[in-house]
Design a protein around this motif. Structure first.
Motif, PDB file in Angstrom:
ATOM      1  N   TYR A 159       0.792  -1.042  -0.149  1.00 40.23           N
ATOM      2  CA  TYR A 159      -0.092   0.026  -0.052  1.00 40.23           C
ATOM      3  C   TYR A 159       0.961   1.383  -0.039  1.00 40.23           C
ATOM      4  O   TYR A 159       0.450   2.334  -0.674  1.00 40.23           O
ATOM      5  CB  TYR A 159      -0.984  -0.065   1.171  1.00 40.23           C
ATOM      6  N   LEU A 161       1.818   2.827  -3.384  1.00 39.85           N
ATOM      7  CA  LEU A 161       0.765   3.318  -4.190  1.00 39.85           C
ATOM      8  C   LEU A 161       0.721   4.696  -4.150  1.00 39.85           C
ATOM      9  O   LEU A 161       0.838   5.422  -2.905  1.00 39.85           O
ATOM     10  CB  LEU A 161      -0.434   2.836  -3.696  1.00 39.85           C
ATOM     11  N   ASP A 175      -0.976   8.629  -3.946  1.00 45.08           N
ATOM     12  CA  ASP A 175      -2.598   8.766  -3.603  1.00 45.08           C
ATOM     13  C   ASP A 175      -3.465   9.051  -4.442  1.00 45.08           C
ATOM     14  O   ASP A 175      -4.532   8.872  -4.588  1.00 45.08           O
ATOM     15  CB  ASP A 175      -2.311  10.242  -2.761  1.00 45.08           C
ATOM     16  N   LEU A 183      -3.473   7.189  -7.077  1.00 47.89           N
ATOM     17  CA  LEU A 183      -3.625   5.740  -8.033  1.00 47.89           C
ATOM     18  C   LEU A 183      -4.981   5.718  -8.816  1.00 47.89           C
ATOM     19  O   LEU A 183      -6.001   5.845  -8.230  1.00 47.89           O
ATOM     20  CB  LEU A 183      -3.581   4.936  -7.058  1.00 47.89           C
ATOM     21  N   TYR A 228      -6.123   2.120 -10.619  1.00 46.86           N
ATOM     22  CA  TYR A 228      -5.841   0.666 -10.709  1.00 46.86           C
ATOM     23  C   TYR A 228      -6.775   0.130 -11.592  1.00 46.86           C
ATOM     24  O   TYR A 228      -7.853   0.044 -10.824  1.00 46.86           O
ATOM     25  CB  TYR A 228      -5.716   0.222  -9.154  1.00 46.86           C
ATOM     26  N   ASP A 271      -9.418   3.134  -6.715  1.00 37.97           N
ATOM     27  CA  ASP A 271      -8.471   4.404  -6.432  1.00 37.97           C
ATOM     28  C   ASP A 271      -7.762   4.053  -4.970  1.00 37.97           C
ATOM     29  O   ASP A 271      -7.995   2.749  -4.482  1.00 37.97           O
ATOM     30  CB  ASP A 271      -9.423   5.694  -6.056  1.00 37.97           C
ATOM     31  N   LYS A 272      -7.024   4.776  -4.327  1.00 35.24           N
ATOM     32  CA  LYS A 272      -6.160   4.238  -3.174  1.00 35.24           C
ATOM     33  C   LYS A 272      -7.147   3.759  -1.986  1.00 35.24           C
ATOM     34  O   LYS A 272      -6.901   2.883  -1.267  1.00 35.24           O
ATOM     35  CB  LYS A 272      -5.196   5.263  -2.913  1.00 35.24           C
ATOM     36  N   GLN A 273      -8.202   4.458  -1.849  1.00 37.27           N
ATOM     37  CA  GLN A 273      -9.117   4.332  -0.910  1.00 37.27           C
ATOM     38  C   GLN A 273      -9.842   3.033  -1.077  1.00 37.27           C
ATOM     39  O   GLN A 273     -10.068   2.210   0.091  1.00 37.27           O
ATOM     40  CB  GLN A 273     -10.379   5.319  -0.987  1.00 37.27           C
ATOM     41  N   ILE A 332      -8.709   0.376  -2.561  1.00 35.44           N
ATOM     42  CA  ILE A 332      -7.677  -0.526  -2.169  1.00 35.44           C
ATOM     43  C   ILE A 332      -7.628  -0.687  -0.811  1.00 35.44           C
ATOM     44  O   ILE A 332      -7.380  -1.870  -0.338  1.00 35.44           O
ATOM     45  CB  ILE A 332      -6.214  -0.273  -2.802  1.00 35.44           C
ATOM     46  N   GLN A 360       6.534   5.141  -6.488  1.00 34.86           N
ATOM     47  CA  GLN A 360       5.271   4.937  -6.285  1.00 34.86           C
ATOM     48  C   GLN A 360       4.639   4.491  -7.530  1.00 34.86           C
ATOM     49  O   GLN A 360       4.988   5.042  -8.538  1.00 34.86           O
ATOM     50  CB  GLN A 360       4.695   6.097  -5.669  1.00 34.86           C
TER      51      GLN A 360
END
Lengths: 436, 187
Positions: free
Chosen positions: B47, B50, B52, B54, B56, B85-87, B89, B165
């Protein structure tokens, strides 16, 4: 020790034996219904050629020649939008040597040509041209008799296209029967109707189709435990994990025709399953219109529902994942799934539904992953001879059904019950044994 | 549905922007490191790799006739296998850490292999890194799944110990019907 009757050949599958595989009166199941190859072949014949099967959503076929290649159980069918706006479907099998006529998943076509010898079909499925018709066939082939088998019955219900091989089948609304009140509440909420978001999810699970269909028909029970990790993970950080528990107040409905649904009726966090943007729409303009069209309790008091139309069409209202469980032998299915949204919803609402569904109920969805794990392991356990001789329990809430619920019509039990599963398997047993 | 989400870069433009052997090696080592982190289930550490912002993304894929091959992949806004998104994930990792994520408990054994690494600079410390991947997954007693395809990553220079990153990852899978029970792991 008694010998297992499964080793005795085809003659063993008497009507009486088949009907006895399910005992809805005591709430027991014979697990051979999930494992036996010959029972599976009978399912293809006696259930899947006589039931209404989901083909596609109308929104997948926007203009003439748009086609979608799907299956009715194991039979490949092509569903095609016609020039007059109607939808037709036919077996995706060339009548010459049986080759698949169309090998694309979807697209637009002016005609279909078999890649083997070049027999050509129009978009209605009529055989239009045969190479060497004059010098090879001596003009002796009657092309009108050699088109692919049409699906004789096609009906569209609130944008959902269903097909049935049985020309004598009841119409689709009669087939839904006492389930219609509930499905109208799920699919006929707004005048604008629904559409599926472009593309779809397709994946393979090594399990019997009935595990999936039954769970969506009848099983709120598993959610609390199977999906606990996902319920907790979706909570905002720092919130007590006990907040992730499922609500408790709700009902389950079991249809006379094997369909089923269950839902909560207390306000709960699952209303916001697809996030605040979708929730604002579904609790706002969408709900206001549903109240006008349907009234309560269907407009807002039914939430976080699951449902199956017998045998293989399932939907999670509110979460908005729509799917068909295509059987692939007794021990395998293909899941074909879409996200369903209001056609007139703003783009950001459709986007929220799309993201919500793919992150929760798809092959990579944090809820769906754990369902497959259960079904696949049951299937593997059933390789065992002794495991197949153990009756399974489908008795929750047995005898506690009611038909005089003040708000919900039909046979009703607690949301945590297996009333709809018993109805699902009763329908299965009646059809497979030839009782109906 | 859309065209190939990660087209091969123009060869002439590539030679003008060819990266040094040192950078090629540095980025390959980063990709190997990331594979190892994932295969050893060190999700918190992954994590941290990655960015902020991101994205994916793993589109779905379809059999189309050649004349419609521009629609082979799902387009943005259509059904995808991952669109994170990063959240989101973070949510997936939180789930894995609950001890009740049954699809990964007991956990799968994975091995991420990457090859055919092609790198080009985007300037400002950002690099596009394409690779082919083979992801082997073994699960429970005898289940095996093999995923093969290509990845298109955008990597960004970072002060973290790994040096980069991941700002963007597009995952192409060479299957239409996904021949797997689920995607309960990361590519």
């Amino acid at each position: 020790m008694k010998t297992d009757s499964t080793s005795n050949g085809r003659g063993r599958l008497s009507s009486e034996m088949l009907r006895g595989l399910v005992d809805e009166k005591t709430g027991t199941l014979d697990p051979r219904i999930y494992h036996d190859r010959e029972i599976y072949e009978l399912e293809l014949e006696r259930i899947f050629t006589r039931s209404w099967l989901y083909l596609c959503h109308e929104s997948q076929l926007k203009k003439a020649g748009d086609f979608f290649s799907t299956y009715m159980a194991e039979d490949p069918v092509l569903v095609v939008r016609q020039k007059d706006g109607s939808v037709r479907a036919f077996l995706n099998q060339c009548r010459h040597r049986g080759m698949r006529i169309c090998r694309a998943d979807c697209g637009n076509a002016r005609a279909f040509t078999c890649s083997y010898h070049g027999w050509g079909y129009d978009i209605a499925g009529n055989l239009a041209s045969v190479p060497h018709e004059q010098d090879g066939y001596r003009n002796e082939i009657d092309k009108s008799k050699w088109g692919p088998l049409p699906v004789p019955r096609i009906e569209t219900y609130n944008g959902l296209v269903f097909g049935n091989w049985d020309k004598d089948a009841p119409n689709f609304r009669d087939y839904l029967g006492d389930m219609l009140w509930y499905t109208d509440g799920y699919f006929d909420r707004t005048a604008g109707g629904t559409e599926v978001i472009g593309g779809m999810h397709r994946w393979v699970l090594q399990c019997n189709w009935k595990f999936a269909a039954e769970q969506f028909c009848s099983d709120m029970y598993h959610a609390d435990f199977s999906h606990l990790s996902a319920l907790i993970a979706r909570l905002p950080e720092g919130v007590d994990p006990s907040m992730g528990q499922m609500p408790t107040i709700g009902s389950q409905f079991s249809s006379r025709n094997g369909h089923g649904t269950g839902f909560f009726t207390d306000v709960n966090t699952l209303d916001e399953f697809n996030g605040p943007v979708a929730a604002a729409w579904y609790q706002g303009p969408h709900r206001a219109e549903a109240i006008r069209r349907l009234g309560e309790p269907r407009a807002s008091q039914i939430s976080a529902a699951h449902m199956t139309v017998f045998p293989t069409f399932s939907f999670l209202p509110g979460i908005q994942t729509l799917r068909v469980w295509h059987p692939r032998g007794p021990g395998e299915i293909e899941v074909w799934a879409w996200a369903l949204a209001d056609r007139d919803a703003p783009a950001e609402v459709k986007e929220a539904v799309r993201l919500g569904v793919l992150r929760t109920f798809s092959a990579g969805g944090i809820f769906e992953q754990d369902d497959g794990e259960n079904w696949l392991e049951i299937q593997k356990v059933l390789r065992g001879h002794m495991a197949r001789r153990q009756k399974l329990n489908v008795a929750m809430g047995l005898g506690h059904q009611q038909t005089n619920h003040p708000r919900f019509p039909g046979k009703i039990n607690n949301v945590y019950a297996e009333e709809a599963a018993r109805g699902f398997y009763r329908q299965w047993a009646q059809m497979i044994s030839g009782e109906i | 549905m859309g065209a190939q989400p990660a087209a091969e870069p123009d060869r002439a433009a590539m030679s003008a922007k060819r990266v040094t052997p040192e950078l090629q090696q540095e980025i390959e080592q980063f990709l190997y490191h990331e594979s190892r982190v994932l295969d050893e289930r060190r999700y918190e550490q992954w994590y941290e790799l990655l960015a902020d912002d991101l994205h994916y993304f793993m589109p779905t894929r379809y059999n189309r006739m050649r004349r419609e091959s521009d629609k082979e992949f799902s387009a943005p806004g259509e059904a995808a296998l991952f669109d994170e998104d990063k959240q989101s994930i973070a949510q997936r990792i939180r789930r894995l850490n609950t001890g009740m994520a049954w699809a990964e408990d007991p956990p799968s054994r994975t091995r991420h292999m990457v090859s055919n690494v092609v790198i080009r600079s985007r300037g400002d410390g950002e690099y596009e890194a394409d690779c082919y991947y083979l992801l082997y997954r073994s699960r429970l007693e005898r289940e095996v799944e093999i995923f093969v395809g290509m990845r298109h990553d955008v990597l960004r220079r970072s002060a973290n110990p790994a040096g980069f990153q991941i700002a963007r990852r597009t995952i192409i899978l060479d299957q239409t019907v996904l021949l797997a029970r689920n995607l309960s792991f990361f590519f």
